[in-house]
Write a protein that holds these residues in place. Structure first.
Motif, PDB file in Angstrom:
ATOM      1  N   ALA A 132       0.842  -1.195   0.000  1.00  0.00           N
ATOM      2  CA  ALA A 132       0.000   0.000   0.000  1.00  0.00           C
ATOM      3  C   ALA A 132       0.873   1.239   0.000  1.00  0.00           C
ATOM      4  CB  ALA A 132      -0.901  -0.014   1.216  1.00  0.00           C
ATOM      5  N   LEU A 133       0.471   2.221  -0.783  1.00  0.00           N
ATOM      6  CA  LEU A 133       1.161   3.493  -0.791  1.00  0.00           C
ATOM      7  C   LEU A 133       0.318   4.488   0.005  1.00  0.00           C
ATOM      8  CD1 LEU A 133       3.754   4.519  -2.129  1.00  0.00           C
ATOM      9  CD2 LEU A 133       2.325   5.586  -3.822  1.00  0.00           C
ATOM     10  N   ILE A 134       0.973   5.223   0.892  1.00  0.00           N
ATOM     11  CA  ILE A 134       0.251   6.132   1.778  1.00  0.00           C
ATOM     12  C   ILE A 134       0.467   7.571   1.338  1.00  0.00           C
ATOM     13  CG2 ILE A 134      -0.098   6.822   4.188  1.00  0.00           C
ATOM     14  CD1 ILE A 134      -0.414   3.828   3.774  1.00  0.00           C
ATOM     15  N   VAL A 135      -0.635   8.302   1.213  1.00  0.00           N
ATOM     16  CA  VAL A 135      -0.576   9.726   0.925  1.00  0.00           C
ATOM     17  C   VAL A 135      -1.089  10.445   2.180  1.00  0.00           C
ATOM     18  CG1 VAL A 135      -1.364  11.565  -0.602  1.00  0.00           C
ATOM     19  CG2 VAL A 135      -1.194   9.219  -1.479  1.00  0.00           C
ATOM     20  N   PRO A 136      -0.189  11.028   2.998  1.00  0.00           N
ATOM     21  CA  PRO A 136      -0.672  11.701   4.204  1.00  0.00           C
ATOM     22  C   PRO A 136      -1.114  13.128   3.894  1.00  0.00           C
ATOM     23  CG  PRO A 136       1.690  11.125   4.362  1.00  0.00           C
ATOM     24  CD  PRO A 136       1.286  11.026   2.925  1.00  0.00           C
ATOM     25  N   MET A 137      -2.250  13.515   4.433  1.00  0.00           N
ATOM     26  CA  MET A 137      -2.741  14.879   4.268  1.00  0.00           C
ATOM     27  C   MET A 137      -2.904  15.484   5.655  1.00  0.00           C
ATOM     28  SD  MET A 137      -3.480  15.839   1.127  1.00  0.00           S
ATOM     29  CE  MET A 137      -3.375  15.084  -0.480  1.00  0.00           C
ATOM     30  N   GLU A 138      -2.286  16.645   5.868  1.00  0.00           N
ATOM     31  CA  GLU A 138      -2.410  17.318   7.161  1.00  0.00           C
ATOM     32  C   GLU A 138      -3.412  18.456   7.029  1.00  0.00           C
ATOM     33  OE1 GLU A 138      -1.141  16.876  10.112  1.00  0.00           O
ATOM     34  OE2 GLU A 138       0.437  15.373   9.770  1.00  0.00           O
ATOM     35  N   LEU A 139      -4.470  18.411   7.846  1.00  0.00           N
ATOM     36  CA  LEU A 139      -5.464  19.482   7.831  1.00  0.00           C
ATOM     37  C   LEU A 139      -5.492  20.117   9.209  1.00  0.00           C
ATOM     38  CD1 LEU A 139      -8.453  17.223   6.754  1.00  0.00           C
ATOM     39  CD2 LEU A 139      -6.706  18.094   5.248  1.00  0.00           C
ATOM     40  N   SER A 140      -6.208  21.228   9.316  1.00  0.00           N
ATOM     41  CA  SER A 140      -6.336  21.832  10.652  1.00  0.00           C
ATOM     42  C   SER A 140      -7.093  20.878  11.581  1.00  0.00           C
ATOM     43  CB  SER A 140      -7.053  23.181  10.552  1.00  0.00           C
ATOM     44  OG  SER A 140      -8.270  23.009   9.863  1.00  0.00           O
ATOM     45  N   SER A 141      -7.919  20.009  11.015  1.00  0.00           N
ATOM     46  CA  SER A 141      -8.671  19.041  11.823  1.00  0.00           C
ATOM     47  C   SER A 141      -7.812  17.865  12.274  1.00  0.00           C
ATOM     48  CB  SER A 141      -9.844  18.470  11.031  1.00  0.00           C
ATOM     49  OG  SER A 141     -10.682  19.483  10.573  1.00  0.00           O
ATOM     50  N   GLY A 142      -6.631  17.694  11.686  1.00  0.00           N
ATOM     51  CA  GLY A 142      -5.796  16.535  12.006  1.00  0.00           C
ATOM     52  C   GLY A 142      -5.295  15.886  10.728  1.00  0.00           C
ATOM     53  N   LYS A 143      -4.844  14.644  10.859  1.00  0.00           N
ATOM     54  CA  LYS A 143      -4.225  13.979   9.722  1.00  0.00           C
ATOM     55  C   LYS A 143      -5.168  12.949   9.109  1.00  0.00           C
ATOM     56  CE  LYS A 143      -0.942  11.014  10.564  1.00  0.00           C
ATOM     57  NZ  LYS A 143       0.313  10.273  10.765  1.00  0.00           N
ATOM     58  N   ILE A 144      -5.208  12.916   7.786  1.00  0.00           N
ATOM     59  CA  ILE A 144      -5.899  11.832   7.084  1.00  0.00           C
ATOM     60  C   ILE A 144      -4.854  11.104   6.248  1.00  0.00           C
ATOM     61  CG2 ILE A 144      -7.647  11.212   5.359  1.00  0.00           C
ATOM     62  CD1 ILE A 144      -9.248  13.622   6.100  1.00  0.00           C
ATOM     63  N   GLU A 145      -4.765   9.797   6.417  1.00  0.00           N
ATOM     64  CA  GLU A 145      -3.851   9.015   5.572  1.00  0.00           C
ATOM     65  C   GLU A 145      -4.674   8.327   4.494  1.00  0.00           C
ATOM     66  OE1 GLU A 145      -1.365   6.269   7.665  1.00  0.00           O
ATOM     67  OE2 GLU A 145       0.114   7.836   8.066  1.00  0.00           O
ATOM     68  N   ILE A 146      -4.317   8.596   3.258  1.00  0.00           N
ATOM     69  CA  ILE A 146      -4.999   7.934   2.157  1.00  0.00           C
ATOM     70  C   ILE A 146      -4.121   6.785   1.711  1.00  0.00           C
ATOM     71  CG2 ILE A 146      -5.989   8.239  -0.145  1.00  0.00           C
ATOM     72  CD1 ILE A 146      -6.238  11.229   0.682  1.00  0.00           C
ATOM     73  N   ASN A 147      -4.659   5.604   1.842  1.00  0.00           N
ATOM     74  CA  ASN A 147      -3.878   4.392   1.724  1.00  0.00           C
ATOM     75  C   ASN A 147      -4.375   3.646   0.478  1.00  0.00           C
ATOM     76  OD1 ASN A 147      -3.659   1.542   2.151  1.00  0.00           O
ATOM     77  ND2 ASN A 147      -3.094   1.921   4.284  1.00  0.00           N
ATOM     78  N   VAL A 148      -3.546   3.656  -0.560  1.00  0.00           N
ATOM     79  CA  VAL A 148      -3.981   3.132  -1.859  1.00  0.00           C
ATOM     80  C   VAL A 148      -3.268   1.818  -2.160  1.00  0.00           C
ATOM     81  CG1 VAL A 148      -4.216   3.660  -4.329  1.00  0.00           C
ATOM     82  CG2 VAL A 148      -4.185   5.524  -2.665  1.00  0.00           C
ATOM     83  N   ALA A 149      -4.022   0.780  -2.417  1.00  0.00           N
ATOM     84  CA  ALA A 149      -3.430  -0.502  -2.801  1.00  0.00           C
ATOM     85  C   ALA A 149      -4.119  -0.980  -4.068  1.00  0.00           C
ATOM     86  CB  ALA A 149      -3.611  -1.525  -1.686  1.00  0.00           C
ATOM     87  N   ILE A 150      -3.341  -1.031  -5.158  1.00  0.00           N
ATOM     88  CA  ILE A 150      -3.913  -1.407  -6.447  1.00  0.00           C
ATOM     89  C   ILE A 150      -3.001  -2.451  -7.073  1.00  0.00           C
ATOM     90  CG2 ILE A 150      -4.447  -0.598  -8.789  1.00  0.00           C
ATOM     91  CD1 ILE A 150      -5.018   2.155  -7.598  1.00  0.00           C
ATOM     92  N   ARG A 151      -3.559  -3.474  -7.623  1.00  0.00           N
ATOM     93  CA  ARG A 151      -2.701  -4.407  -8.365  1.00  0.00           C
ATOM     94  C   ARG A 151      -3.369  -4.801  -9.679  1.00  0.00           C
ATOM     95  NH1 ARG A 151      -3.197  -9.559  -4.398  1.00  0.00           N
ATOM     96  NH2 ARG A 151      -5.453  -9.648  -4.407  1.00  0.00           N
ATOM     97  N   GLU A 152      -2.503  -5.141 -10.622  1.00  0.00           N
ATOM     98  CA  GLU A 152      -2.989  -5.583 -11.927  1.00  0.00           C
ATOM     99  C   GLU A 152      -3.659  -6.937 -11.749  1.00  0.00           C
ATOM    100  OE1 GLU A 152      -1.680  -3.679 -14.696  1.00  0.00           O
ATOM    101  OE2 GLU A 152      -0.857  -2.402 -13.122  1.00  0.00           O
ATOM    102  N   ARG A 153      -4.638  -7.181 -12.566  1.00  0.00           N
ATOM    103  CA  ARG A 153      -5.253  -8.510 -12.523  1.00  0.00           C
ATOM    104  C   ARG A 153      -4.275  -9.520 -13.096  1.00  0.00           C
ATOM    105  NH1 ARG A 153     -10.094  -9.015 -11.108  1.00  0.00           N
ATOM    106  NH2 ARG A 153     -11.486  -7.234 -10.999  1.00  0.00           N
ATOM    107  N   ALA A 154      -4.201 -10.650 -12.444  1.00  0.00           N
ATOM    108  CA  ALA A 154      -3.287 -11.703 -12.932  1.00  0.00           C
ATOM    109  C   ALA A 154      -3.805 -12.259 -14.247  1.00  0.00           C
ATOM    110  CB  ALA A 154      -3.189 -12.791 -11.897  1.00  0.00           C
TER     111      ALA A 154
END
Lengths: 154, 146
Positions: A132-154
């Motif tokens: 999984a690749l994590i994209v962290p976003m920092e907001l005034s409300s706190g942190k949101i981590e966007i966690n993306v896991a994608i794979r090609e179909r076999a």
């Protein structure tokens, strides 16, 4: 995981969050996480299907979730009630859908599932052999981590 | 008790959700998200529209449309929903009433779905996040076309 998949998520997260919560959003550095990941307290999950398979997880603390949902509703929510949960899943849906729209323009076909939300302490997410690749976003409300896991179909 | 007289209106303006005959336009909202339903509802009721019903998936939306017919002016339709997606529900509503006024509201801006919905007979398409001005403009524009 192909890097072309990631940029649309980064852009879309930034655009949607700016629009529904307001400015001052900082993007943190991307990083890879192994397959078993602890969840911060609230996780909204959107599944991807089509040319590839995968999922996008929006991970945040309960406090951040309540603050984000309050801002999006224009009213203070005391807890993450039904409306609060629906608000966080909709945020996940908007970001994922906008990213999928961008990917579509790049020639990748994805469909997404209606989002689900998971809340609780000390949870782990395990995906069989997918990084999984994590994209962290920092907001005034706190942190949101966007966690993306994608794979090609076999 | 304040009456309307206490707030002189600088711009005398008829709310957009009320027809020339003085009746509120009647709207059905089909969306699986309570948050989005509330958002659309707030935007429209603030302009005098009446939300006659809400449905949380395409199947329920179709059934509700049939129940309300012909006393319904407009439908807002989400695309990604459980049980029956919005494009299928749109298709079935148009089959039932070819003059139905349906606006698609979705976070997906995918060209093929936009095109497909418009080909089937949706009158308009709004991409989320929802902006008050955009929603009112498109809804009013749709109601004015015959």
């Amino acid at each position: 995981m192909r890097v072309e998949y990631i940029n649309p998520f980064v852009e879309s997260a930034y655009n949607v969050l700016s629009e529904v919560i307001g400015p001052d959003i900082q993007r943190g550095d991307l990083y890879l996480k192994s397959t078993t990941q602890p969840v911060m307290g609230v996780a909204a999950l959107v599944g991807l299907a089509g040319d590839v398979e995968g999922r996008v997880l929006f991970d945040m603390s309960m406090k951040t979730a309540i603050s984000v949902a309050s801002k999006m509703n224009g009213e203070e929510l005391a807890s993450l009630d039904e409306l609060g949960k629906a608000t966080i899943t909709e945020l996940a849906n908007m970001i994922t859908a906008q990213a999928v729209t961008k990917l579509h323009e790049l020639g990748f076909q994805f469909d997404l599932t209606p989002p689900a939300i998971i809340t609780g302490e000390n949870m782990e997410v395990s995906d069989a052999d997918v990084e999984a690749l994590i994209v962290p976003m920092e907001l005034s409300s706190g942190k949101i981590e966007i966690n993306v896991a994608i794979r090609e179909r076999a | 008790m304040k009456t309307k007289m206490d707030f002189p209106n600088i711009n005398e303006r008829q709310p957009e959700g009320i027809s020339d005959e003085g009746k509120s336009f009647r709207v059905l909202i089909v969306d699986d998200s309570m948050f989005v339903t509330k958002q659309i509802g707030q935007i429209l009721t603030s302009e005098g529209f009446e939300i006659v019903a809400t449905a949380s998936d395409g199947q329920e939306g179709l059934e509700t449309y049939k129940e309300l017919y012909p006393d319904i002016d407009l439908v807002t339709m989400d695309i990604t929903m459980p049980r029956m997606d919005g494009v299928t529900a749109l298709e079935k509503i148009i089959e039932f009433d070819k003059n139905a006024k349906v606006i698609m509201i979705s976070a997906l801006g995918k060209q093929d779905l936009v095109k497909k919905s418009l080909l089937i007979g949706a009158k308009n398409y709004i991409v989320k996040p929802l902006d008050r001005k955009k929603v009112l403009e498109r809804v009013i524009g749709t109601l004015k076309t015959d």
